[in-house]
Design an enzyme around this catalytic site. Structure first.
Site, mmCIF file in Angstrom:
data_model
loop_
_atom_site.group_PDB
_atom_site.id
_atom_site.type_symbol
_atom_site.label_atom_id
_atom_site.label_comp_id
_atom_site.label_asym_id
_atom_site.label_seq_id
_atom_site.Cartn_x
_atom_site.Cartn_y
_atom_site.Cartn_z
ATOM 1 N N TRP A 123 43.659 36.340 35.496
ATOM 2 C CA TRP A 123 44.793 36.556 36.402
ATOM 3 C C TRP A 123 45.843 35.467 36.286
ATOM 4 O O TRP A 123 47.048 35.758 36.334
ATOM 5 C CB TRP A 123 44.294 36.723 37.836
ATOM 6 C CG TRP A 123 43.497 37.975 38.003
ATOM 7 C CD1 TRP A 123 42.179 38.093 38.351
ATOM 8 C CD2 TRP A 123 43.964 39.318 37.770
ATOM 9 N NE1 TRP A 123 41.799 39.405 38.353
ATOM 10 C CE2 TRP A 123 42.864 40.187 38.001
ATOM 11 C CE3 TRP A 123 45.186 39.866 37.390
ATOM 12 C CZ2 TRP A 123 42.959 41.565 37.879
ATOM 13 C CZ3 TRP A 123 45.284 41.248 37.253
ATOM 14 C CH2 TRP A 123 44.186 42.081 37.501
ATOM 15 N N ASP A 215 47.316 31.673 44.118
ATOM 16 C CA ASP A 215 46.781 33.026 44.298
ATOM 17 C C ASP A 215 45.386 32.889 44.899
ATOM 18 O O ASP A 215 44.469 32.391 44.255
ATOM 19 C CB ASP A 215 46.736 33.727 42.932
ATOM 20 C CG ASP A 215 46.085 35.112 42.982
ATOM 21 O OD1 ASP A 215 45.615 35.523 44.059
ATOM 22 O OD2 ASP A 215 46.052 35.763 41.924
ATOM 23 N N LYS A 240 40.189 42.664 49.222
ATOM 24 C CA LYS A 240 38.928 41.970 48.971
ATOM 25 C C LYS A 240 38.174 41.717 50.278
ATOM 26 O O LYS A 240 37.015 42.055 50.407
ATOM 27 C CB LYS A 240 39.186 40.638 48.265
ATOM 28 C CG LYS A 240 40.139 40.701 47.096
ATOM 29 C CD LYS A 240 39.596 41.501 45.934
ATOM 30 C CE LYS A 240 40.527 41.424 44.743
ATOM 31 N NZ LYS A 240 40.028 42.178 43.575
#
Length: 414
Positions: A123, A215, A240
């Site tokens: 990511w 992030d 999540k």
């Protein structure tokens, strides 16, 4: 709760499990929200009923994380991937508009600034690639900003974290921001919680005055965020630990809320991606993701009533330690491979491989499915096995997975 749900243990990486009690409350609200006779997915986002929902969601997040008044909380769409671009646009605009410092050469305000990226997995790599692509695409002959990869663990296959001496931050005044991903969902790599442990993010090495962006998608609200006042932007996809997919939380320092239409802005910012536009409109510049925000409000309320983030940290720590201990025993038997360095292991996304290659993996997954252990297949880009231990994954579910791992290891090592 249905018997089938009780017998199913969901380790999906996202969308992830949600607390059963929250889903049960939401069932009723889908038909009749707050006694209105209108379902939560049907109410006006401008109405007083939803105004209370978004207010409660924001207040709950602010309280749980102890977010200072210097920061705004935004509810937006597009997932973490959209933030790859939003961060670049908003932070370059801020860098261009902030007053010139008398302690640095004026030329630095004219030359393209750096964008400092710490790359520790899939990511953060994607985020850095998007930053480079975006600035090159808009002005290929004179890039608006220059990518600086501060540290990169790709040579290890993204299985470790940088050492302090590996970091190469741009000098003070030269970078528009520093960016890192706190937890790499795919690779199973996470920065330690504190600042003293091996592999910890080196806050003290980030030059003073350089905005810090992180992030936190895969670990958001799984434990307190240390040094939260040190961050200028934190974002997290909510699928999540908070809600269904479709919602992204952005926490941004108010100082960074700059006018997208200011002529000094080096790159045009679409209004929907402007942090200032979202903040000024109370996250209602356009129709927000109503249902995910509603679920978020329920989840943060439940977290507050059940020990807060300190309590959640203790539970999540126990889950991860127990699972890693079982996997270590599998390593000793030659059945399990744990490639991520111990100090870098994620306690949200545990990744491993089993002996026997594809056939061994198929046997493991088939046996897991038969026992109601779902969504354990690793990401398609790296394969293997992955168990995501988000907040709603119970210790009982983890115990069931551990029992199966022990059984599988015993069978495979005969």
């Amino acid at each position: 709760m249905s018997d089938l749900r009780a017998q199913t243990h969901n380790f999906g990486a996202g969308p992830s499990p949600l607390p059963t009690s929250v889903l049960q409350e939401a069932q009723g609200a889908l038909l009749d929200f707050a006694g209105t006779g209108v379902g939560i997915c049907e109410v006006s986002h401008r109405g007083k009923e939803f105004a209370k929902v978004i207010k409660d969601a924001e207040a709950g997040i602010r309280s749980l994380l102890a977010i200072p008044a210097t920061h705004s909380i935004l509810f937006t769409q597009g997932g973490g991937t959209t933030q790859f671009a939003s961060v670049v646009l908003n932070l370059l605009a801020y860098h261009a508009q902030k007053p010139k410092s008398t302690t640095r050469p004026t030329s630095l305000n004219v030359s393209p600034p750096k964008m400092d990226y710490v790359v520790t997995g899939t990511w953060s790599k994607k985020a850095s690639t998007e930053a480079h692509r975006l600035t090159e695409l808009l002005n290929p002959h004179n890039p608006t900003a220059l990518l600086n990869v501060v540290a990169n663990t790709k040579p290890s296959g993204y299985t470790n974290l940088p050492r302090r001496e590996d970091y190469n931050f741009s000098p003070k005044g030269e970078a528009a921001f520093v960016y890192y991903c706190e937890n790499e969902t795919i690779n199973g790599v996470q920065f330690p919680e504190g600042t003293e442990e091996e592999g910890s993010f080196p806050f003290d090495l980030v030059p003073e005055g350089t905005p810090l962006v992180a992030d936190f998608s895969s670990s958001f609200l799984s434990r307190p965020i240390a040094n939260i006042d040190r961050y200028d932007v934190i974002y997290a996809g909510a699928q999540k630990n908070l809600s269904p997919s479709g919602l992204t939380i952005v926490i941004v320092r108010n100082e960074l809320l700059v006018d997208a239409n200011d002529p000094r802005t080096p790159i045009p910012i679409p209004e929907i991606l402007s942090y200032k536009t979202l903040a000024d409109s109370g996250s209602m510049y356009n129709t927000p993701p109503v249902f995910p925000i509603y679920i978020t409000a329920l989840v943060v309320k439940l977290l507050g009533e059940t020990g807060g983030l300190e309590g959640k940290r203790e539970v999540n720590d126990r889950k991860a330690k127990a699972l890693y201990e079982a996997l270590e025993k599998g390593v000793e038997k030659g059945v399990v491979e744990l490639n991520v360095a111990k100090e870098a292991r994620s306690w949200m996304n545990v990744v491993w491989k089993v002996a026997g290659g594809d056939e061994g993996e198929k046997r493991f997954l088939a046996g897991a499915e038969a026992k109601g252990l779902r969504q354990l297949k690793g990401h398609r880009s790296i394969g293997g096995i992955r168990a995501s231990l988000y907040n709603a994954v119970t210790e009982y579910s983890v115990a069931q997975l551990i029992d199966y791992i022990n059984e599988f290891v015993a069978q495979e090592s005969k």
